[in-house]
Every structure is written in C-alpha cells, then in structure tokens.
Write a protein that holds these residues in place. Structure first.
Motif, PDB file in Angstrom:
ATOM      1  N   THR A  18      43.196  43.670  45.663  1.00  0.00           N
ATOM      2  CA  THR A  18      44.314  43.014  44.971  1.00  0.00           C
ATOM      3  C   THR A  18      45.473  43.974  44.766  1.00  0.00           C
ATOM      4  O   THR A  18      46.640  43.618  44.998  1.00  0.00           O
ATOM      5  CB  THR A  18      43.848  42.450  43.617  1.00  0.00           C
ATOM      6  OG1 THR A  18      42.818  41.484  43.848  1.00  0.00           O
ATOM      7  CG2 THR A  18      44.997  41.782  42.883  1.00  0.00           C
ATOM      8  N   LYS A  21      47.338  44.374  47.885  1.00  0.00           N
ATOM      9  CA  LYS A  21      48.244  43.247  48.123  1.00  0.00           C
ATOM     10  C   LYS A  21      49.529  43.391  47.304  1.00  0.00           C
ATOM     11  O   LYS A  21      50.623  43.076  47.781  1.00  0.00           O
ATOM     12  CB  LYS A  21      47.546  41.931  47.762  1.00  0.00           C
ATOM     13  CG  LYS A  21      46.455  41.502  48.720  1.00  0.00           C
ATOM     14  CD  LYS A  21      45.846  40.188  48.254  1.00  0.00           C
ATOM     15  CE  LYS A  21      44.740  39.705  49.184  1.00  0.00           C
ATOM     16  NZ  LYS A  21      44.142  38.427  48.700  1.00  0.00           N
ATOM     17  N   GLY A  62      47.200  30.507  39.745  1.00  0.00           N
ATOM     18  CA  GLY A  62      46.162  31.042  40.611  1.00  0.00           C
ATOM     19  C   GLY A  62      46.357  32.521  40.886  1.00  0.00           C
ATOM     20  O   GLY A  62      45.398  33.304  40.882  1.00  0.00           O
ATOM     21  N   LEU A  63      47.610  32.919  41.118  1.00  0.00           N
ATOM     22  CA  LEU A  63      47.930  34.327  41.337  1.00  0.00           C
ATOM     23  C   LEU A  63      47.608  35.150  40.091  1.00  0.00           C
ATOM     24  O   LEU A  63      47.012  36.238  40.185  1.00  0.00           O
ATOM     25  CB  LEU A  63      49.402  34.469  41.701  1.00  0.00           C
ATOM     26  CG  LEU A  63      49.957  35.893  41.785  1.00  0.00           C
ATOM     27  CD1 LEU A  63      49.253  36.695  42.874  1.00  0.00           C
ATOM     28  CD2 LEU A  63      51.456  35.870  42.036  1.00  0.00           C
ATOM     29  N   ASP A  65      45.431  34.499  37.769  1.00  0.00           N
ATOM     30  CA  ASP A  65      43.973  34.610  37.651  1.00  0.00           C
ATOM     31  C   ASP A  65      43.415  35.680  38.574  1.00  0.00           C
ATOM     32  O   ASP A  65      42.518  36.451  38.203  1.00  0.00           O
ATOM     33  CB  ASP A  65      43.320  33.262  37.977  1.00  0.00           C
ATOM     34  CG  ASP A  65      43.207  32.355  36.757  1.00  0.00           C
ATOM     35  OD1 ASP A  65      43.290  32.884  35.629  1.00  0.00           O
ATOM     36  OD2 ASP A  65      43.055  31.129  36.946  1.00  0.00           O
ATOM     37  N   GLU A  66      43.930  35.730  39.792  1.00  0.00           N
ATOM     38  CA  GLU A  66      43.474  36.736  40.757  1.00  0.00           C
ATOM     39  C   GLU A  66      43.767  38.143  40.250  1.00  0.00           C
ATOM     40  O   GLU A  66      42.930  39.047  40.346  1.00  0.00           O
ATOM     41  CB  GLU A  66      44.159  36.510  42.113  1.00  0.00           C
ATOM     42  CG  GLU A  66      43.672  37.453  43.193  1.00  0.00           C
ATOM     43  CD  GLU A  66      44.316  37.182  44.546  1.00  0.00           C
ATOM     44  OE1 GLU A  66      44.220  38.060  45.434  1.00  0.00           O
ATOM     45  OE2 GLU A  66      44.929  36.104  44.720  1.00  0.00           O
ATOM     46  N   LEU A  67      44.957  38.337  39.679  1.00  0.00           N
ATOM     47  CA  LEU A  67      45.329  39.646  39.131  1.00  0.00           C
ATOM     48  C   LEU A  67      44.424  40.014  37.951  1.00  0.00           C
ATOM     49  O   LEU A  67      43.953  41.149  37.850  1.00  0.00           O
ATOM     50  CB  LEU A  67      46.791  39.632  38.697  1.00  0.00           C
ATOM     51  CG  LEU A  67      47.836  39.510  39.809  1.00  0.00           C
ATOM     52  CD1 LEU A  67      49.226  39.266  39.215  1.00  0.00           C
ATOM     53  CD2 LEU A  67      47.860  40.765  40.684  1.00  0.00           C
ATOM     54  N   LYS A  69      41.363  38.889  37.186  1.00  0.00           N
ATOM     55  CA  LYS A  69      39.977  39.129  37.606  1.00  0.00           C
ATOM     56  C   LYS A  69      39.812  40.500  38.257  1.00  0.00           C
ATOM     57  O   LYS A  69      38.756  41.127  38.150  1.00  0.00           O
ATOM     58  CB  LYS A  69      39.529  38.027  38.567  1.00  0.00           C
ATOM     59  CG  LYS A  69      39.306  36.682  37.893  1.00  0.00           C
ATOM     60  CD  LYS A  69      38.969  35.597  38.905  1.00  0.00           C
ATOM     61  CE  LYS A  69      38.810  34.238  38.215  1.00  0.00           C
ATOM     62  NZ  LYS A  69      38.554  33.152  39.200  1.00  0.00           N
ATOM     63  N   ALA A  70      40.852  40.949  38.938  1.00  0.00           N
ATOM     64  CA  ALA A  70      40.788  42.248  39.602  1.00  0.00           C
ATOM     65  C   ALA A  70      41.144  43.400  38.666  1.00  0.00           C
ATOM     66  O   ALA A  70      41.087  44.571  39.070  1.00  0.00           O
ATOM     67  CB  ALA A  70      41.726  42.254  40.805  1.00  0.00           C
ATOM     68  N   GLN A 113      47.329  33.589  29.748  1.00  0.00           N
ATOM     69  CA  GLN A 113      47.350  34.500  30.891  1.00  0.00           C
ATOM     70  C   GLN A 113      48.328  35.653  30.644  1.00  0.00           C
ATOM     71  O   GLN A 113      48.019  36.821  30.943  1.00  0.00           O
ATOM     72  CB  GLN A 113      47.752  33.753  32.156  1.00  0.00           C
ATOM     73  CG  GLN A 113      46.706  32.792  32.693  1.00  0.00           C
ATOM     74  CD  GLN A 113      47.130  32.192  34.020  1.00  0.00           C
ATOM     75  OE1 GLN A 113      48.272  31.769  34.195  1.00  0.00           O
ATOM     76  NE2 GLN A 113      46.203  32.144  34.968  1.00  0.00           N
TER      77      GLN A 113
END
Length: 426
Positions: A18, A21, A62-63, A65-67, A69-70, A113
């Motif tokens: 992540t 990215k 969604g982005l 959440d990805e950040l 979680k990582a 978030q």
C-alpha cells in the motif's frame, strides 16, 4: 524522477504494497507536471479538502479502508474542510431528508475514517484552518501537502508557506508518504509573478470583487498587486489578513490562483519587492469602471430574476473573529436605522468551530443572536449542493459561493442593506 534511497525503498515495497502504491501515485502526479524530485513535507499539520460523506464517494471510502488496514495513516495530524450539515441552518423537511438519507448518508462513517487516519480534533473542520483559533497555521517556507483552494492561496501568499494546488486525496497521499513532488509553487521560479496588477480605484475595492476580477484575468498565473497599500497599509494586521482571506478565495475560485503577492505587504513582496516580477510580465489595470464591468458580467441563474431572497449566506471562506464582531456592530446599526429588531431575510453566518466558541463566549455572541442571524460552522457550498436548494433565491457576498452555486452575489454593503431593510432581489 530522481529518488533518494529512502524514497526508492518505499517504492520498491519496503514498507508494504500500500505504501508503494502511495509513493507511485505521488511520482506519477509529479511527472505530469515535470517534477524531477520529491521534497519532504515540513509543516506540523496537513489540511484535507474532502470532509463530506457523500454517498456517491464509494471509491474514496474503499481507498481509506485500504490505507487504514495497511497502517498507512497520515504522518501528520490534519484538519479538513467544513461539515456539510447543521440542523440550525434553515431547510424544509424534504431538503433535510435529501441531505441525511441520500446526499450525506455516509457522513458519520467517513468522519470515523478521518479520525483513524489522523484528524487533528473534533473542531478541525474549517476551510480557514489557518485562523489562530483553529491551530493549523504553517510557518513561512514550510512545505505543505494541502488541498482546498482558499486555504492553499492564503498559506502561500499571506503566510509565505509553499504548497501547490493539490486535489483531494492527493493531499492525504503527500501527508502519508511525507513527501510531495517539487514543481510549480514549491520552486523559486514558480513563485515569480507573470502579471502586474495596478489597482487604481477611487476607494477601497471590495475584496471578493477585486479578487474575482484578478482571478478571471490571470487564471492560474501569479499576480503582483500594486496599489492596495493605500487601504491595507504595510503590516499584516487582523483587518488586512481578513481582507486578503476573502480576496484570495475569489482569485482561487473565479480563476485558479494559488499564490499572489501584495506590494509592500505579503512576506515575499516585502522581502524581494519587484524582483519577484518576471521581465515580460503582463499588466492589468483595475479602476472603478473595470470593477463595475466585472460585477455586471456575473450571470444571474435564478429561475425568477425578481424573486425575493429566501436565504442569505455570509462567510465563504469562514469568517474570522474580527469579521464577526464587525458584522455584529454593522447589523445592530443597520437594524436600528431600519426600525427592526431582527434581520428581514433568514441569514446564516459561517465560521470555524474554534472561532464560534470564542465568539459565543464574548459579549458579541448574544448581540448577534439577538439580530436573528444563525451562526454555523457548515460549508455553504455543500448546503447549496442539495438539488432542492439550487432553485432557491439565495444571496451572498462570497464570490466563491456565487461561482460554485446558484447564489447571487452582492457586495457586503448591499447584503447589509438587504438583510436589515428587507429589500427584494432586484
């Protein structure tokens, strides 16, 4: 792009997929604008433009959440733009239903978030995050990863910080990585003025109107403004800063200005003077006739041009403490002269949460409340985004709100007359 060993390691995945990215995104963004390197973000806090939980922003959630979680959270705490909702702001039942059930149904979720990612505090919701009461005021020369056009232009121009006009989400990427691409307003060359603006009006020009004229003329270029010292003086007083706040917001929204210099007043202009002007700079003279022409050129998009205003917004960008005090006195005097006790048009003043708290605790707070004006911390633009609010005859002295909505622009003096005397929209 030339990368340091640390930057290359992040891109190669040393801190996870992540983060790689995030770094790749910043590099691609910089390459579009010809950046040859990344530079560290040096400000204490960041500022994000995206504060509203629109249902349509699914990819953003969604982005995020990805950040999360990582563990790729912001390296800085940050402030964000104003909230879109306030139950105290006038709206009918159908408008409120659209706001809560359809438009901003993800607001609470999204704010959760933001807190996880590094929201500074629960009061950190304002487009004017740099006000003293908000606590996000960068220092001269600091490199920022901000978005929000009016905040960026103020930080660059009045505070002498360095920041490009970043988009939403890109502001967060720079904060997470701790780097931003070096181009444009981060460079000495990019901060030079390609326009000379000569203000030759007979009286102090309306900040929002002057900024509009300059923004529409120079677009994304850097203007060097001469002639304002007659009214603003040579020091960045509270009054001068409030004027430049509103002026800059208009240059940034009616054009795309990210930096302006005011001769003898703003930090770089005081330091370097006319050395900031490139040799072949174009000249734009603004006199009374030019300001009149600009104001008369604004399109009127009301369905009924003669409709009586149903709502008035003052404070886009958010009002400072001094502006609230000045407006309170002006309202009291205007209402007394008109033989009224309360404003004749439902009126909302918007300000930052910290400013609102300080103002409410002062002697001015009850005085403004007595006029019938509602004091709120929302974003007027987000209110006007409601499709049911668009057709409403709303008036404002904000050229930013006029540009991005159906609101009709009037000068501050005209607004004061309308809300105290109850005049119609003509």
């Amino acid at each position: 792009m030339r990368l340091t060993q640390e930057q290359q390691a992040i891109l190669d995945g040393e801190k996870g997929e992540t983060m790689a990215k995030v770094m790749k995104t910043l590099i691609m963004y910089g390459e579009i604008f010809g950046a040859e390197s990344l530079v560290p973000v040096t400000s204490r806090y960041n500022h994000l433009v995206t504060s509203f939980g629109l249902k349509a922003l699914g990819p953003v959630y969604g982005l995020m959440d990805e950040l999360i979680k990582a563990g790729a959270v912001s390296g800085q705490k940050f402030s964000v733009d104003p909230r879109p909702l306030d139950p105290k702001v006038p709206a009918n039942m159908l408008q409120k239903l659209v706001f809560k059930k359809f438009m901003y149904s993800k607001q609470d979720f999204y704010e959760g978030q933001l807190r996880t990612l590094g929201l500074k505090d629960d009061e950190a919701f304002s487009c004017a995050c740099y006000l003293d009461e908000q606590g996000n005021r960068p220092e001269k020369g600091e490199v920022l990863s901000w978005a929000e056009s009016s905040a960026v232009v103020y930080a660059n121009s009045v505070l002498g910080a360095r920041c490009n006009r970043n988009s939403g989400i890109m502001d967060l990427m720079g904060s997470i990585a701790g780097y931003v691409p070096c181009f444009g307003l981060l460079t000495d060359e990019g901060r030079k003025a390609t326009w000379v603006i000569r203000v030759e009006t007979s009286e102090k020009p309306e900040a929002q109107l002057l900024g509009s004229a300059i923004g529409m003329k120079v677009m994304e270029d850097v203007p060097y403004v001469m002639g304002l010292d007659r009214w603003l003086g040579g020091e960045l007083t509270e009054a001068a800063c409030a004027y430049l706040k509103d002026f800059g917001a208009a240059t940034a929204s009616n054009g795309a200005v990210g930096l302006y210099h005011i001769d003898g007043l703003t930090p770089e202009a005081k330091e370097l003077g006319e050395k900031l002007i490139v040799p072949d700079a174009r000249v734009y003279v603004i006199d009374d006739d030019e300001l009149r022409r600009v104001k008369e050129s604004y399109p009127l998009v009301w369905k009924d041009p003669g409709a009586k205003p149903k709502l008035c917004f003052v404070g886009c960008p958010h009002l400072s403490l001094q502006q609230l005090q000045d407006w309170t006195v002006a309202l009291e005097e205007g209402l007394q002269a008109a033989g009224r006790k309360k404003v004749a048009i439902p009126t909302v003043f918007t300000t930052a949460p910290g400013v609102k708290r300080a103002f409410a605790a002062s002697a001015y707070g009850p005085r403004l409340e007595a006029t019938g004006v509602i004091l709120s911390c929302i974003c007027p633009l987000m209110y006007m985004n409601n499709p049911l609010c668009g057709p409403m005859p709303v008036i404002t002295c904000s050229n930013k709100l006029r540009t991005y909505s159906t609101a009709r622009y009037y000068t501050e003096a005209e607004i004061l007359e309308k809300i105290t005397k109850g005049e119609g929209g003509k």
